[in-house]
Design an enzyme around this catalytic site. Structure first.
Site, PDB file in Angstrom:
ATOM      1  N   SER A 131      27.961  53.008  38.255  1.00  0.00           N
ATOM      2  CA  SER A 131      29.088  52.964  37.428  1.00  0.00           C
ATOM      3  C   SER A 131      29.295  54.104  36.590  1.00  0.00           C
ATOM      4  O   SER A 131      28.390  54.410  35.772  1.00  0.00           O
ATOM      5  CB  SER A 131      29.579  51.708  36.867  1.00  0.00           C
ATOM      6  OG  SER A 131      30.453  51.898  35.782  1.00  0.00           O
ATOM      7  N   HIS A 151      30.628  54.535  41.735  1.00  0.00           N
ATOM      8  CA  HIS A 151      31.563  53.395  41.640  1.00  0.00           C
ATOM      9  C   HIS A 151      32.461  53.960  40.367  1.00  0.00           C
ATOM     10  O   HIS A 151      31.817  54.037  39.272  1.00  0.00           O
ATOM     11  CB  HIS A 151      30.458  52.193  41.196  1.00  0.00           C
ATOM     12  CG  HIS A 151      31.328  50.873  41.143  1.00  0.00           C
ATOM     13  ND1 HIS A 151      31.715  50.088  42.077  1.00  0.00           N
ATOM     14  CD2 HIS A 151      32.031  50.170  39.990  1.00  0.00           C
ATOM     15  CE1 HIS A 151      32.348  49.113  41.607  1.00  0.00           C
ATOM     16  NE2 HIS A 151      32.608  49.239  40.332  1.00  0.00           N
ATOM     17  N   MET A 159      40.647  50.526  35.408  1.00  0.00           N
ATOM     18  CA  MET A 159      41.297  49.573  34.547  1.00  0.00           C
ATOM     19  C   MET A 159      42.917  49.881  34.213  1.00  0.00           C
ATOM     20  O   MET A 159      43.001  50.959  33.783  1.00  0.00           O
ATOM     21  CB  MET A 159      40.338  49.243  33.439  1.00  0.00           C
ATOM     22  CG  MET A 159      39.005  48.923  33.644  1.00  0.00           C
ATOM     23  SD  MET A 159      38.082  48.627  32.309  1.00  0.00           S
ATOM     24  CE  MET A 159      36.276  48.642  32.994  1.00  0.00           C
ATOM     25  N   MET A 176      40.425  47.070  38.966  1.00  0.00           N
ATOM     26  CA  MET A 176      40.808  46.266  38.225  1.00  0.00           C
ATOM     27  C   MET A 176      42.174  46.170  37.733  1.00  0.00           C
ATOM     28  O   MET A 176      42.351  46.478  36.365  1.00  0.00           O
ATOM     29  CB  MET A 176      39.601  45.966  37.016  1.00  0.00           C
ATOM     30  CG  MET A 176      38.236  45.678  37.570  1.00  0.00           C
ATOM     31  SD  MET A 176      36.836  45.945  36.422  1.00  0.00           S
ATOM     32  CE  MET A 176      36.573  47.340  36.638  1.00  0.00           C
ATOM     33  N   ASP A 207      27.927  43.542  40.488  1.00  0.00           N
ATOM     34  CA  ASP A 207      28.511  44.653  39.307  1.00  0.00           C
ATOM     35  C   ASP A 207      28.358  43.855  38.173  1.00  0.00           C
ATOM     36  O   ASP A 207      28.907  42.806  38.182  1.00  0.00           O
ATOM     37  CB  ASP A 207      29.746  45.186  39.956  1.00  0.00           C
ATOM     38  CG  ASP A 207      30.429  46.083  38.789  1.00  0.00           C
ATOM     39  OD1 ASP A 207      29.533  46.685  37.967  1.00  0.00           O
ATOM     40  OD2 ASP A 207      31.554  46.522  38.739  1.00  0.00           O
ATOM     41  N   PHE A 258      34.926  45.310  30.632  1.00  0.00           N
ATOM     42  CA  PHE A 258      33.715  46.100  29.568  1.00  0.00           C
ATOM     43  C   PHE A 258      32.468  46.330  30.201  1.00  0.00           C
ATOM     44  O   PHE A 258      31.935  45.692  31.040  1.00  0.00           O
ATOM     45  CB  PHE A 258      33.619  45.235  28.409  1.00  0.00           C
ATOM     46  CG  PHE A 258      34.510  45.026  27.694  1.00  0.00           C
ATOM     47  CD1 PHE A 258      35.463  45.694  26.732  1.00  0.00           C
ATOM     48  CD2 PHE A 258      35.468  43.820  28.142  1.00  0.00           C
ATOM     49  CE1 PHE A 258      36.674  45.376  26.173  1.00  0.00           C
ATOM     50  CE2 PHE A 258      36.762  43.203  27.188  1.00  0.00           C
ATOM     51  CZ  PHE A 258      37.500  44.234  26.344  1.00  0.00           C
ATOM     52  N   GLY A 259      31.866  47.849  29.934  1.00  0.00           N
ATOM     53  CA  GLY A 259      30.437  47.994  30.242  1.00  0.00           C
ATOM     54  C   GLY A 259      29.569  47.533  29.145  1.00  0.00           C
ATOM     55  O   GLY A 259      29.837  46.797  28.038  1.00  0.00           O
ATOM     56  N   GLY A 260      28.333  47.135  29.684  1.00  0.00           N
ATOM     57  CA  GLY A 260      27.276  46.981  28.510  1.00  0.00           C
ATOM     58  C   GLY A 260      27.064  45.336  28.637  1.00  0.00           C
ATOM     59  O   GLY A 260      26.562  44.926  27.600  1.00  0.00           O
ATOM     60  N   HIS A 306      37.092  50.614  42.230  1.00  0.00           N
ATOM     61  CA  HIS A 306      37.043  49.433  42.016  1.00  0.00           C
ATOM     62  C   HIS A 306      38.192  49.114  41.121  1.00  0.00           C
ATOM     63  O   HIS A 306      38.463  49.360  39.781  1.00  0.00           O
ATOM     64  CB  HIS A 306      35.770  48.834  41.098  1.00  0.00           C
ATOM     65  CG  HIS A 306      35.806  47.580  40.612  1.00  0.00           C
ATOM     66  ND1 HIS A 306      34.856  46.905  39.687  1.00  0.00           N
ATOM     67  CD2 HIS A 306      36.406  46.350  41.046  1.00  0.00           C
ATOM     68  CE1 HIS A 306      34.731  45.726  39.738  1.00  0.00           C
ATOM     69  NE2 HIS A 306      35.982  45.237  40.234  1.00  0.00           N
ATOM     70  N   MET A 324      31.169  39.894  41.144  1.00  0.00           N
ATOM     71  CA  MET A 324      31.116  40.005  39.806  1.00  0.00           C
ATOM     72  C   MET A 324      29.885  39.171  38.977  1.00  0.00           C
ATOM     73  O   MET A 324      30.261  38.002  38.875  1.00  0.00           O
ATOM     74  CB  MET A 324      32.305  40.180  38.924  1.00  0.00           C
ATOM     75  CG  MET A 324      33.440  41.120  39.579  1.00  0.00           C
ATOM     76  SD  MET A 324      32.985  42.908  39.262  1.00  0.00           S
ATOM     77  CE  MET A 324      32.890  43.044  37.420  1.00  0.00           C
ATOM     78  N   SER A 354      24.905  51.130  32.341  1.00  0.00           N
ATOM     79  CA  SER A 354      24.095  51.411  31.328  1.00  0.00           C
ATOM     80  C   SER A 354      22.406  51.784  31.281  1.00  0.00           C
ATOM     81  O   SER A 354      22.011  52.414  30.967  1.00  0.00           O
ATOM     82  CB  SER A 354      24.255  50.309  30.066  1.00  0.00           C
ATOM     83  OG  SER A 354      25.691  50.175  29.913  1.00  0.00           O
TER      84      SER A 354
END
Length: 236
Positions: free
Chosen positions: A17, A42, A46, A77, A184, A152-154, A75, A146, A207
């Site tokens: 990502s 990826h 959003m 979203m 993911d 949100f990442g991380g 992706h 998912m 990350s």
């Protein structure tokens, strides 16, 4: 759709990502990812409605596309993705992932992606059951489970999704569908084996790749090796 191959035949793929990437030099970042040996890239799209954040529009993706030969997957979203599908395909995304929760007529949406010449895939939020995709697998190249709530990442990996990954894989295998199982969210050296053991062969990581002190190539190689050590074999 060829029904001769199953999830157990699919190779492990490491798919970064770009959400944690340096946005000021995104073209350079996708070049570095290709050099590190990733299988595709990826792109988390959003819209500020389906999830709180805003990220990549099609023009940004189109600007990155000439920098690498690695396939892009978008992706989405987003709420009501149908009107956006042509833009992301035209921007250079060979696979487009839509959320089962985001569209009223999932079968129609996937069919539209086929008309546009893209591979169609479906993402399932943590609370969405595998049955949501059971009757559209003839149109899917991939199902994305998912392992975090999107937006949100991380975030931390939700290990309780592993039985769901296994259930999706079982549906794919028993139906003989030519379909990847992707995960993911929170994928790292400490979590990738659980996802792979459950039956995922496509592993999205963000990350964990960009923060590896030994660099992207080491991170990609490590994740791939760990996944290949633990993924199921035919008949398991």
């Amino acid at each position: 759709m060829d029904r001769m191959s199953t999830g157990t035949d699919r190779p492990v793929e490491i798919v970064p990502s770009v959400l944690p990437a340096d946005m000021s030099r995104l073209g350079d970042e996708v070049v570095a990812l290709e050099k590190a040996g990733v299988d595709r890239i990826h792109i988390d799209v959003m819209d500020g409605r389906f999830v709180p954040n805003l990220t990549f529009g099609p023009d940004v993706i189109a600007a990155c596309r000439p920098h690498t030969s690695v396939p892009f997957e978008a992706h989405l979203m987003v709420d009501d993705p149908d009107g956006l599908l042509p833009r992301y395909v035209e921007a250079g995304c060979s696979t487009v992932i839509v959320h089962a929760e985001s569209t009223r007529h999932l079968h129609r949406t996937l069919g539209r992606l086929h008309e546009l010449g893209a591979s169609a895939a479906v993402a399932l939020n943590p609370a969405t059951p595998p049955a949501a995709v059971e009757h559209v697998l003839d149109l899917c190249s991939m199902v994305l489970v998912m392992t975090v709530n999107p937006g949100f990442g991380g975030q931390d990996y939700i290990a309780s999704m592993e039985p769901k990954i296994a259930a999706v894989r079982r549906i794919v295998v028993e139906g003989g569908w030519d379909c990847d199982v992707e995960v993911d969210g929170g994928i790292s050296p400490s979590t990738v084996q659980g996802a792979a053991r459950a039956g995922a062969n496509v592993l999205v990581a963000g990350s964990a790749l960009f923060r590896d002190p030994l660099g992207l190539e080491h991170a990609v190689t490590e994740l791939r090796a760990l996944a290949e050590q633990t993924r199921p074999t035919r008949g398991e």
